[in-house]
Scaffold this motif. Structure first.
Motif, short mmCIF file in Angstrom:
data_model
loop_
_atom_site.label_atom_id
_atom_site.label_comp_id
_atom_site.label_asym_id
_atom_site.label_seq_id
_atom_site.Cartn_x
_atom_site.Cartn_y
_atom_site.Cartn_z
N ALA A 36 5.28 90.12 34.49
CA ALA A 36 4.55 89.47 33.41
C ALA A 36 5.15 89.83 32.05
CB ALA A 36 3.08 89.86 33.47
N PRO A 37 6.31 89.26 31.72
CA PRO A 37 6.90 89.56 30.41
C PRO A 37 6.06 88.97 29.29
CG PRO A 37 8.20 87.91 31.57
CD PRO A 37 7.13 88.35 32.51
N LEU A 38 5.99 89.70 28.19
CA LEU A 38 5.27 89.24 27.01
C LEU A 38 6.21 88.40 26.15
CD1 LEU A 38 2.77 89.29 25.16
CD2 LEU A 38 3.71 91.38 24.14
N LEU A 46 11.19 82.94 16.17
CA LEU A 46 11.73 81.62 16.47
C LEU A 46 11.80 80.77 15.20
CD1 LEU A 46 9.72 80.80 19.71
CD2 LEU A 46 12.08 81.59 19.54
N PRO A 47 12.81 79.92 15.11
CA PRO A 47 12.88 79.03 13.96
C PRO A 47 11.75 78.01 14.02
CG PRO A 47 14.51 78.40 15.60
CD PRO A 47 13.88 79.67 16.08
N LEU A 48 11.36 77.47 12.86
CA LEU A 48 10.45 76.35 12.88
C LEU A 48 11.14 75.22 13.63
CD1 LEU A 48 8.99 76.36 9.27
CD2 LEU A 48 7.85 77.05 11.38
N LEU A 49 10.36 74.48 14.37
CA LEU A 49 10.93 73.45 15.23
C LEU A 49 11.67 72.40 14.42
CD1 LEU A 49 11.22 72.33 18.07
CD2 LEU A 49 9.08 71.11 17.74
N ASP A 50 12.98 72.39 14.59
CA ASP A 50 13.84 71.35 14.05
C ASP A 50 14.39 70.54 15.21
OD1 ASP A 50 15.56 69.85 12.33
OD2 ASP A 50 17.19 71.22 12.81
N PRO A 63 19.96 82.33 20.27
CA PRO A 63 19.79 83.25 21.40
C PRO A 63 18.34 83.40 21.86
CG PRO A 63 21.34 84.17 19.82
CD PRO A 63 20.77 82.93 19.19
N ALA A 64 17.39 83.45 20.95
CA ALA A 64 15.98 83.61 21.35
C ALA A 64 15.53 82.42 22.19
CB ALA A 64 15.08 83.77 20.13
N LEU A 65 15.95 81.21 21.84
CA LEU A 65 15.60 80.03 22.63
C LEU A 65 16.30 80.04 23.98
CD1 LEU A 65 15.57 77.11 20.01
CD2 LEU A 65 13.63 78.34 20.99
N GLU A 66 17.55 80.44 23.99
CA GLU A 66 18.29 80.51 25.26
C GLU A 66 17.62 81.50 26.22
OE1 GLU A 66 20.50 78.80 27.64
OE2 GLU A 66 21.23 78.41 25.61
N ASP A 67 17.22 82.65 25.69
CA ASP A 67 16.56 83.66 26.52
C ASP A 67 15.22 83.16 27.05
OD1 ASP A 67 18.70 85.34 26.02
OD2 ASP A 67 17.62 86.58 24.55
N ALA A 69 14.35 79.99 27.49
CA ALA A 69 14.61 78.93 28.48
C ALA A 69 14.94 79.55 29.84
CB ALA A 69 15.74 78.03 28.00
N THR A 70 15.73 80.60 29.84
CA THR A 70 16.08 81.28 31.09
C THR A 70 14.83 81.87 31.74
OG1 THR A 70 18.30 81.77 30.28
CG2 THR A 70 17.48 83.14 32.08
N LEU A 71 13.99 82.52 30.95
CA LEU A 71 12.74 83.07 31.48
C LEU A 71 11.84 81.98 32.01
CD1 LEU A 71 10.57 85.27 31.91
CD2 LEU A 71 9.93 84.95 29.50
N TYR A 72 11.65 80.92 31.25
CA TYR A 72 10.73 79.86 31.66
C TYR A 72 11.20 79.16 32.94
CZ TYR A 72 8.24 80.14 27.18
OH TYR A 72 7.49 80.54 26.10
N ARG A 73 12.51 78.97 33.09
CA ARG A 73 13.03 78.31 34.30
C ARG A 73 12.76 79.13 35.56
NH1 ARG A 73 17.24 76.37 30.74
NH2 ARG A 73 18.46 78.24 31.14
N ARG A 74 12.66 80.46 35.44
CA ARG A 74 12.39 81.28 36.63
C ARG A 74 10.91 81.62 36.76
NH1 ARG A 74 12.39 86.91 36.00
NH2 ARG A 74 12.76 87.60 33.87
N SER A 75 10.08 81.08 35.87
CA SER A 75 8.65 81.37 35.88
C SER A 75 7.90 80.50 36.88
CB SER A 75 8.06 81.16 34.49
OG SER A 75 8.63 82.07 33.58
N ASP A 76 6.78 81.04 37.34
CA ASP A 76 5.92 80.31 38.29
C ASP A 76 4.65 79.81 37.65
OD1 ASP A 76 7.48 80.76 40.81
OD2 ASP A 76 7.19 82.83 40.18
N ALA A 77 4.28 80.35 36.50
CA ALA A 77 3.08 79.97 35.78
C ALA A 77 3.17 80.59 34.40
CB ALA A 77 1.83 80.47 36.51
#
Length: 192
Positions: A36-38, A46-50, A63-67, A69-77
């Motif tokens: 359960a990573p925080l 994170l930058p404001l959404l552009d 890099p923060a978005l890339e990291d 995305a990697t976490l979210y792709r391996r997430s189950d919920a």
């Protein structure tokens, strides 16, 4: 296979109370053997959404978005911890969530809302349900509202009221059931 369920904190305010709820839920999930990573937007800055993550050329996202995305792709919920700002979702939470889309797909979410007062942030949770469904991570039926968060949880995220541990158990039991069911279905493919 162990589940991966990030806890997404929705506030960046200096005296935010949501970190109490986030720490509490991370500990409850980890006690079940769940990774359960925080996800803390204050730490990630994170930058404001552009541009959404998917709009960056490959390898060019911050890099923060890339990291993430990697976490979210391996997430189950996902567990989303939200305050209520003007009867709605906090701007930092909306910004954190809106950077992604496909990475949420076919994964359930669970909403923990909180407030300093008696209603526990449920007005924001109603709007967050619609938002999470649109992102592809529909929320489970149950909510975990935490009214009077300053009394319910200490600064380290330890429950100070007995009802909260019982409510969290049931809330997370439901999320885990959905996460395991959708994990099995994703393994067999998705409709599109």
């Amino acid at each position: 296979m162990s589940l991966v369920i990030p806890v997404i904190l929705g506030s960046v305010r200096t005296e935010r109370q949501g970190s109490r709820a986030a720490r509490f839920l991370v500990a409850q999930l980890e006690a079940r053997g769940i990774n359960a990573p925080l996800v803390d937007p204050a730490a990630l800055q994170l930058p404001l959404l552009d541009k959404m993550y998917k709009e960056y050329p490959s390898g060019e996202a911050p890099p923060a978005l890339e990291d993430l995305a990697t976490l979210y792709r391996r997430s189950d919920a996902f567990v989303v911890v939200s305050a209520e700002y003007n009867h709605s979702v906090p701007p930092a939470l909306s910004n954190t969530l809106d950077h992604f889309l496909e990475e949420y797909s076919w994964r359930p979410s669970a909403i923990c809302c909180y407030s300093a007062g008696q209603y526990g942030g449920v007005r924001a949770a109603m709007q967050l349900r619609a938002m999470m469904a649109e992102l592809g991570a529909s929320s489970i039926p149950s909510l975990l509202p935490i009214p009077r968060i300053g009394k319910a949880l200490d600064a380290e995220g330890n429950a100070q009221e007995e009802w909260l541990t019982k409510a969290a158990k049931r809330f997370l039991d439901e999320l885990v059931w959905y996460a395991e069911a959708l994990q099995a279905k994703r393994a067999g493919g998705t409709p599109y």
